[in-house]
Structure formats: structure tokens, C-alpha cells
Write a protein that holds these residues in place. Structure first.
Motif, PDB file in Angstrom:
ATOM      1  N   ASP A   1       0.852  -1.189   0.000  1.00  0.00           N
ATOM      2  CA  ASP A   1       0.000   0.000   0.000  1.00  0.00           C
ATOM      3  C   ASP A   1       0.893   1.246   0.000  1.00  0.00           C
ATOM      4  OD1 ASP A   1      -1.694   2.126   0.661  1.00  0.00           O
ATOM      5  OD2 ASP A   1      -3.011   0.853   1.847  1.00  0.00           O
ATOM      6  N   PRO A   2       0.805   2.093  -1.011  1.00  0.00           N
ATOM      7  CA  PRO A   2       1.674   3.279  -1.060  1.00  0.00           C
ATOM      8  C   PRO A   2       1.478   4.223   0.120  1.00  0.00           C
ATOM      9  CG  PRO A   2      -0.054   3.408  -2.735  1.00  0.00           C
ATOM     10  CD  PRO A   2      -0.087   2.024  -2.179  1.00  0.00           C
ATOM     11  N   ARG A   3       0.302   4.188   0.734  1.00  0.00           N
ATOM     12  CA  ARG A   3       0.077   5.036   1.908  1.00  0.00           C
ATOM     13  C   ARG A   3       0.968   4.587   3.064  1.00  0.00           C
ATOM     14  NH1 ARG A   3      -6.102   4.100   2.899  1.00  0.00           N
ATOM     15  NH2 ARG A   3      -5.296   1.992   2.631  1.00  0.00           N
ATOM     16  N   LEU A   4       1.082   3.275   3.252  1.00  0.00           N
ATOM     17  CA  LEU A   4       1.925   2.753   4.326  1.00  0.00           C
ATOM     18  C   LEU A   4       3.399   2.950   4.011  1.00  0.00           C
ATOM     19  CD1 LEU A   4      -0.006  -0.525   5.191  1.00  0.00           C
ATOM     20  CD2 LEU A   4       0.077   1.586   6.514  1.00  0.00           C
ATOM     21  N   ALA A   5       3.756   2.849   2.735  1.00  0.00           N
ATOM     22  CA  ALA A   5       5.154   3.069   2.344  1.00  0.00           C
ATOM     23  C   ALA A   5       5.591   4.483   2.717  1.00  0.00           C
ATOM     24  CB  ALA A   5       5.313   2.826   0.847  1.00  0.00           C
ATOM     25  N   ALA A   6       4.673   5.441   2.615  1.00  0.00           N
ATOM     26  CA  ALA A   6       5.004   6.826   2.955  1.00  0.00           C
ATOM     27  C   ALA A   6       5.234   7.019   4.448  1.00  0.00           C
ATOM     28  CB  ALA A   6       3.883   7.750   2.479  1.00  0.00           C
ATOM     29  N   PHE A   7       4.679   6.128   5.265  1.00  0.00           N
ATOM     30  CA  PHE A   7       4.844   6.235   6.720  1.00  0.00           C
ATOM     31  C   PHE A   7       6.129   5.574   7.218  1.00  0.00           C
ATOM     32  CE2 PHE A   7      -0.037   6.154   6.718  1.00  0.00           C
ATOM     33  CZ  PHE A   7      -0.106   7.541   6.655  1.00  0.00           C
ATOM     34  N   ALA A   8       6.789   4.795   6.367  1.00  0.00           N
ATOM     35  CA  ALA A   8       7.974   4.053   6.803  1.00  0.00           C
ATOM     36  C   ALA A   8       9.119   4.982   7.187  1.00  0.00           C
ATOM     37  CB  ALA A   8       8.417   3.081   5.707  1.00  0.00           C
ATOM     38  N   GLY A   9       9.320   6.046   6.403  1.00  0.00           N
ATOM     39  CA  GLY A   9      10.403   6.984   6.700  1.00  0.00           C
ATOM     40  C   GLY A   9      10.260   7.658   8.057  1.00  0.00           C
ATOM     41  N   PRO A  10       9.106   8.273   8.343  1.00  0.00           N
ATOM     42  CA  PRO A  10       8.911   8.875   9.671  1.00  0.00           C
ATOM     43  C   PRO A  10       9.043   7.868  10.817  1.00  0.00           C
ATOM     44  CG  PRO A  10       7.263   9.701   8.139  1.00  0.00           C
ATOM     45  CD  PRO A  10       7.993   8.614   7.425  1.00  0.00           C
ATOM     46  N   LEU A  11       8.563   6.634  10.604  1.00  0.00           N
ATOM     47  CA  LEU A  11       8.675   5.620  11.651  1.00  0.00           C
ATOM     48  C   LEU A  11      10.137   5.266  11.902  1.00  0.00           C
ATOM     49  CD1 LEU A  11       7.455   3.638  13.636  1.00  0.00           C
ATOM     50  CD2 LEU A  11       7.146   2.015  11.756  1.00  0.00           C
ATOM     51  N   THR A  12      10.922   5.152  10.838  1.00  0.00           N
ATOM     52  CA  THR A  12      12.345   4.870  10.992  1.00  0.00           C
ATOM     53  C   THR A  12      13.034   5.985  11.758  1.00  0.00           C
ATOM     54  OG1 THR A  12      12.423   3.563   8.955  1.00  0.00           O
ATOM     55  CG2 THR A  12      14.504   4.454   9.747  1.00  0.00           C
ATOM     56  N   ALA A  13      12.691   7.236  11.452  1.00  0.00           N
ATOM     57  CA  ALA A  13      13.283   8.375  12.166  1.00  0.00           C
ATOM     58  C   ALA A  13      12.951   8.325  13.661  1.00  0.00           C
ATOM     59  CB  ALA A  13      12.792   9.692  11.557  1.00  0.00           C
ATOM     60  N   ILE A  14      11.718   7.946  13.979  1.00  0.00           N
ATOM     61  CA  ILE A  14      11.305   7.837  15.382  1.00  0.00           C
ATOM     62  C   ILE A  14      12.101   6.747  16.089  1.00  0.00           C
ATOM     63  CG2 ILE A  14       9.374   7.147  16.873  1.00  0.00           C
ATOM     64  CD1 ILE A  14       7.533   8.541  14.747  1.00  0.00           C
ATOM     65  N   GLU A  15      12.269   5.609  15.414  1.00  0.00           N
ATOM     66  CA  GLU A  15      13.055   4.513  15.995  1.00  0.00           C
ATOM     67  C   GLU A  15      14.523   4.906  16.163  1.00  0.00           C
ATOM     68  OE1 GLU A  15      10.343   0.909  14.041  1.00  0.00           O
ATOM     69  OE2 GLU A  15      12.194   1.564  13.085  1.00  0.00           O
ATOM     70  N   GLN A  16      15.047   5.657  15.212  1.00  0.00           N
ATOM     71  CA  GLN A  16      16.441   6.095  15.302  1.00  0.00           C
ATOM     72  C   GLN A  16      16.649   7.052  16.477  1.00  0.00           C
ATOM     73  OE1 GLN A  16      16.816   7.560  11.293  1.00  0.00           O
ATOM     74  NE2 GLN A  16      17.813   5.687  10.573  1.00  0.00           N
ATOM     75  N   MET A  17      15.635   7.846  16.792  1.00  0.00           N
ATOM     76  CA  MET A  17      15.731   8.739  17.950  1.00  0.00           C
ATOM     77  C   MET A  17      15.890   7.946  19.246  1.00  0.00           C
ATOM     78  SD  MET A  17      12.927  11.702  17.106  1.00  0.00           S
ATOM     79  CE  MET A  17      12.791  12.357  15.444  1.00  0.00           C
ATOM     80  N   THR A  18      15.228   6.794  19.317  1.00  0.00           N
ATOM     81  CA  THR A  18      15.377   5.932  20.494  1.00  0.00           C
ATOM     82  C   THR A  18      16.822   5.463  20.617  1.00  0.00           C
ATOM     83  OG1 THR A  18      13.085   5.153  20.333  1.00  0.00           O
ATOM     84  CG2 THR A  18      14.630   3.782  21.578  1.00  0.00           C
ATOM     85  N   HIS A  19      17.425   5.046  19.518  1.00  0.00           N
ATOM     86  CA  HIS A  19      18.828   4.612  19.533  1.00  0.00           C
ATOM     87  C   HIS A  19      19.756   5.775  19.899  1.00  0.00           C
ATOM     88  CE1 HIS A  19      17.375   0.912  18.021  1.00  0.00           C
ATOM     89  NE2 HIS A  19      17.197   1.294  16.777  1.00  0.00           N
ATOM     90  N   ASP A  20      19.440   6.964  19.373  1.00  0.00           N
ATOM     91  CA  ASP A  20      20.258   8.140  19.683  1.00  0.00           C
ATOM     92  C   ASP A  20      20.212   8.466  21.174  1.00  0.00           C
ATOM     93  OD1 ASP A  20      20.935   8.390  17.039  1.00  0.00           O
ATOM     94  OD2 ASP A  20      19.435   9.919  16.594  1.00  0.00           O
ATOM     95  N   MET A  21      19.026   8.370  21.765  1.00  0.00           N
ATOM     96  CA  MET A  21      18.898   8.663  23.195  1.00  0.00           C
ATOM     97  C   MET A  21      19.643   7.637  24.035  1.00  0.00           C
ATOM     98  SD  MET A  21      15.052  10.174  23.810  1.00  0.00           S
ATOM     99  CE  MET A  21      14.158   9.047  22.733  1.00  0.00           C
ATOM    100  N   THR A  22      19.631   6.393  23.610  1.00  0.00           N
ATOM    101  CA  THR A  22      20.372   5.350  24.323  1.00  0.00           C
ATOM    102  C   THR A  22      21.868   5.652  24.311  1.00  0.00           C
ATOM    103  OG1 THR A  22      18.707   3.688  23.752  1.00  0.00           O
ATOM    104  CG2 THR A  22      20.875   2.881  24.415  1.00  0.00           C
ATOM    105  N   ARG A  23      22.385   6.067  23.150  1.00  0.00           N
ATOM    106  CA  ARG A  23      23.805   6.412  23.050  1.00  0.00           C
ATOM    107  C   ARG A  23      24.151   7.619  23.914  1.00  0.00           C
ATOM    108  NH1 ARG A  23      23.305   4.500  17.557  1.00  0.00           N
ATOM    109  NH2 ARG A  23      22.506   6.517  16.888  1.00  0.00           N
ATOM    110  N   LEU A  24      23.261   8.619  23.911  1.00  0.00           N
ATOM    111  CA  LEU A  24      23.522   9.823  24.702  1.00  0.00           C
ATOM    112  C   LEU A  24      23.488   9.520  26.200  1.00  0.00           C
ATOM    113  CD1 LEU A  24      21.524  12.547  22.730  1.00  0.00           C
ATOM    114  CD2 LEU A  24      23.980  12.103  22.701  1.00  0.00           C
ATOM    115  N   LYS A  25      22.612   8.624  26.620  1.00  0.00           N
ATOM    116  CA  LYS A  25      22.567   8.240  28.037  1.00  0.00           C
ATOM    117  C   LYS A  25      23.875   7.554  28.445  1.00  0.00           C
ATOM    118  CE  LYS A  25      17.544   7.750  28.274  1.00  0.00           C
ATOM    119  NZ  LYS A  25      16.388   6.802  28.343  1.00  0.00           N
ATOM    120  N   THR A  26      24.422   6.740  27.554  1.00  0.00           N
ATOM    121  CA  THR A  26      25.702   6.086  27.838  1.00  0.00           C
ATOM    122  C   THR A  26      26.812   7.120  27.962  1.00  0.00           C
ATOM    123  OG1 THR A  26      24.994   4.113  26.626  1.00  0.00           O
ATOM    124  CG2 THR A  26      27.364   4.378  27.005  1.00  0.00           C
ATOM    125  N   ARG A  27      26.837   8.103  27.081  1.00  0.00           N
ATOM    126  CA  ARG A  27      27.841   9.171  27.145  1.00  0.00           C
ATOM    127  C   ARG A  27      27.715   9.962  28.449  1.00  0.00           C
ATOM    128  NH1 ARG A  27      27.406  11.749  21.030  1.00  0.00           N
ATOM    129  NH2 ARG A  27      28.003   9.846  19.891  1.00  0.00           N
TER     130      ARG A  27
END
Length: 318
Positions: free
Chosen positions: A120-146
Motif C-alpha cells: 500500500d503506497p500510503r503505508l510506504a510513505a509512513f515508513a520513513g517517519p517511523l524509521t526516524a522515530i526509531e532512530q531517535m530511540t537509539h540516539d537517546m540510548t547512546r547519549l545516556k551512555t555518554r
């Protein structure tokens, strides 16, 4: 009696260029990987009577041209790199460059027996924002370690503020993503059905909806395989190997595995019983959690297929 002829093309993708070949023919084309190049490519394919196109997934560089070709009515098959490598190995082909790869993909495309419907092209358009949200979680984990390893009070405060900023941004982005999904009545209903399963919170429900558009239209075995949660045999002759999971959609699997722990410890009675039964039988903690993650996806697939919300009654949803 006229016979339908399939004319297949293969596209080798890079950041700047697209190399195109026709199966069984000497015709070749190279265009820029830009909107103008995509339009030129589409016109060239139409002139040559192409009705099936194969392209290898290339880190997202193929997204725009695939969308353009599908919009123009072409059947587009997106291959995993492993599929193209396996096809080349089968044909004992070792030479490799962009033109050779395009011809190889064209031949592979022509030999495909089953073509799946595009997502579904509508769902394909949501994949990018979802990936960015997930990447923010990884970024926060790294910053907490620092922050934890830092001894400078000023830098500790800096990392703290960065974590707070990312957390606020992530919350806003997730809220906007959910709102965008709920603008579509059918997607909103599907999301609500997935979210109704005990142990599947809204973030996990969004991940399932976006990462596996086939949800509710496939079997439980197919769903588990797509997520990389299906246990595969490893037997040969008298040797019986350990079952293991492999492949699949990594981000979807990660979301399900993260949800499996609280679901199996607190939220889902069926998963609590499953986890206790497996660990009592000597299964490792991680093995039991993978089984619970697989079961969560099966529950979600079932409620969407049936169109009825989850019920925690014994024997309820599946």
C-alpha cells in the motif's frame, strides 16, 4: 492463437545513475537517478513494450524510480540483494559491473514465477517517519551512555538537555504519525485491531501496521517468516540441528521482541503461560521470548484477518 509475451527489464541502481537492460536483447540505457531521468526511463520502457521490471533494493536509492514506474502502470519486482547474488551463483556468473548486473536482474525478473502485489503506497510513505522515530530511540540510548561515563558537570547537563530535546521531538513526531494514519478510516481500524491485543502497545501496533502491510492477508507461518521469527530446520541425513530464526524484516522483529518481554511478564495471560511453559521445559530466556514475539504477531494477524478485536478469554483470539 496469440501468445502473451513477457518483456522483462532489469535496473541496476546507484545514487546517481540507473543502468537498464532488456532480457535477451542488446538494448541498453543509462539515465540519471532523478525525476527527469525516471520519466525518460518510463518512456523508453514503454517504447520497447516492457511489461515487467526488476530492480535490486539499494538502500533506498530505488524508492523514487519504483514509485514512478508503478504509477505509470508497470509491474515492478523489488529483489533482495541476496536473491540476485544467488541467481548469479546458480548461473556461475562471476563478472560484475553495472551493465552486467542490469542484464542479470532482467534475466532474474523474467524467471520469476510468483509476483506479489505491491505494498500500500500510503503505508510506504509512513515508513520513513517511523524509521526516524526509531532512530531517535537509539540516539537517546547512546547519549545516556555518554552522560553516564562523563565526569564533566557541564557536559553531563548538555547530554541531559539533548536527551530531553530528542524525547520531546520523538513524542511530537509519533503523535503526528499516528494522526496521519488515522486520517485513513481503513488504516485506523486496522491499527485499532492490532492495538487491541494484550501486550501490543500503540508504538508496536504502528510498527506492525507499517512494517508488514500484508498483515491479515497471509497465513501465520508467512507472517512469522516475513518478520524473521520463523524457526527453520537445520537437518541433513541423521544429523538433527538446532532450529533457528533467520532473515526477515529487522526493524519489525526488533519492535516485536521489545514488546514480548513486558507482554510475557505482565500483560498477556496466554504469553505468560507460554513463557513459563517453555522455560520450565529448559528453553533459554531468549528462545522463549522469540516464541512470544512470534505469537504476538500471530495474534495481530488473526485479529486483522477476522476483523474483530482481541479477547483475553481462554482460547479467545486464536
Amino acid at each position: 492463437m496469440s501468445k502473451h509475451t513477457t518483456v522483462s527489464a532489469g535496473i541496476d541502481t546507484s545514487k546517481r545513475k540507473l543502468d537498464v537492460a532488456l532480457d535477451g536483447k542488446s538494448d541498453r540505457l543509462q539515465v540519471d537517478n532523478t525525476p527527469e531521468g525516471h520519466e525518460r526511463l518510463s518512456a523508453w520502457l514503454r517504447r520497447h513494450g516492457v511489461n515487467r521490471i526488476g530492480i535490486e533494493a539499494s538502500g533506498g536509492y530505488e524508492f523514487a524510480v519504483v514509485a514512478t514506474l508503478r504509477r505509470d502502470g508497470f509491474v515492478v519486482v523489488v529483489f533482495q540483494p541476496a536473491q540476485v547474488r544467488a541467481y548469479a551463483t546458480f548461473h556461475l556468473q562471476r563478472a560484475k559491473n553495472d551493465k552486467i548486473d542490469a542484464a542479470l536482474i532482467a534475466s532474474c525478473t523474467n524467471d520469476v514465477k510468483k509476483i506479489h502485489a505491491p505494498p500500500d503506497p500510503r503505508l510506504a510513505a509512513f515508513a520513513g517517519p517511523l524509521t526516524a522515530i526509531e532512530q531517535m530511540t537509539h540516539d537517546m540510548t547512546r547519549l545516556k551512555t555518554r552522560r553516564e561515563s562523563c565526569r564533566d558537570a557541564r557536559l553531563q547537563q548538555f547530554w541531559k538537555e539533548e536527551i530531553a530535546r530528542l524525547k520531546k521531538l520523538q513524542k511530537a513526531e509519533f503523535k503526528a504519525l499516528v494522526a496521519a494514519i488515522r486520517q485513513h478510516q481503513d488504516l485506523a481500524r486496522r491499527l485499532a485491531l492490532i492495538n487491541s491485543v494484550d501486550g501490543i502497545g500503540l508504538p508496536t501496533a504502528v510498527a506492525i501496521l507499517v512494517r508488514i502491510p500484508e498483515i491479515g492477508q497471509i497465513t501465520r507461518e508467512q507472517a512469522a517468516a516475513l518478520a524473521g521469527l520463523a524457526p527453520y530446520d537445520d537437518d541433513s541425513g541423521t544429523y538433527v540441528g538446532v532450529r533457528h530464526i533467520a532473515g526477515g524484516r529487522e526493524r519489525l522483529r526488533g519492535a516485536l521482541y521489545a514488546a514480548a518481554l513486558p507482554a510475557a511478564m505482565r500483560w498477556n495471560p496466554q504469553l505468560i503461560a507460554l513463557y513459563q511453559r517453555l522455560t520450565a521445559a529448559g528453553k533459554l530466556h531468549k528462545v522463549a521470548l522469540v516464541a512470544c514475539a512470534r505469537k504476538l504477531l500471530i495474534f495481530a494477524n488473526t485479529v486483522v484477518a477476522r476483523g474483530t478485536p482481541w479477547t483475553s478469554q481462554p482460547g479467545g483470539a486464536v
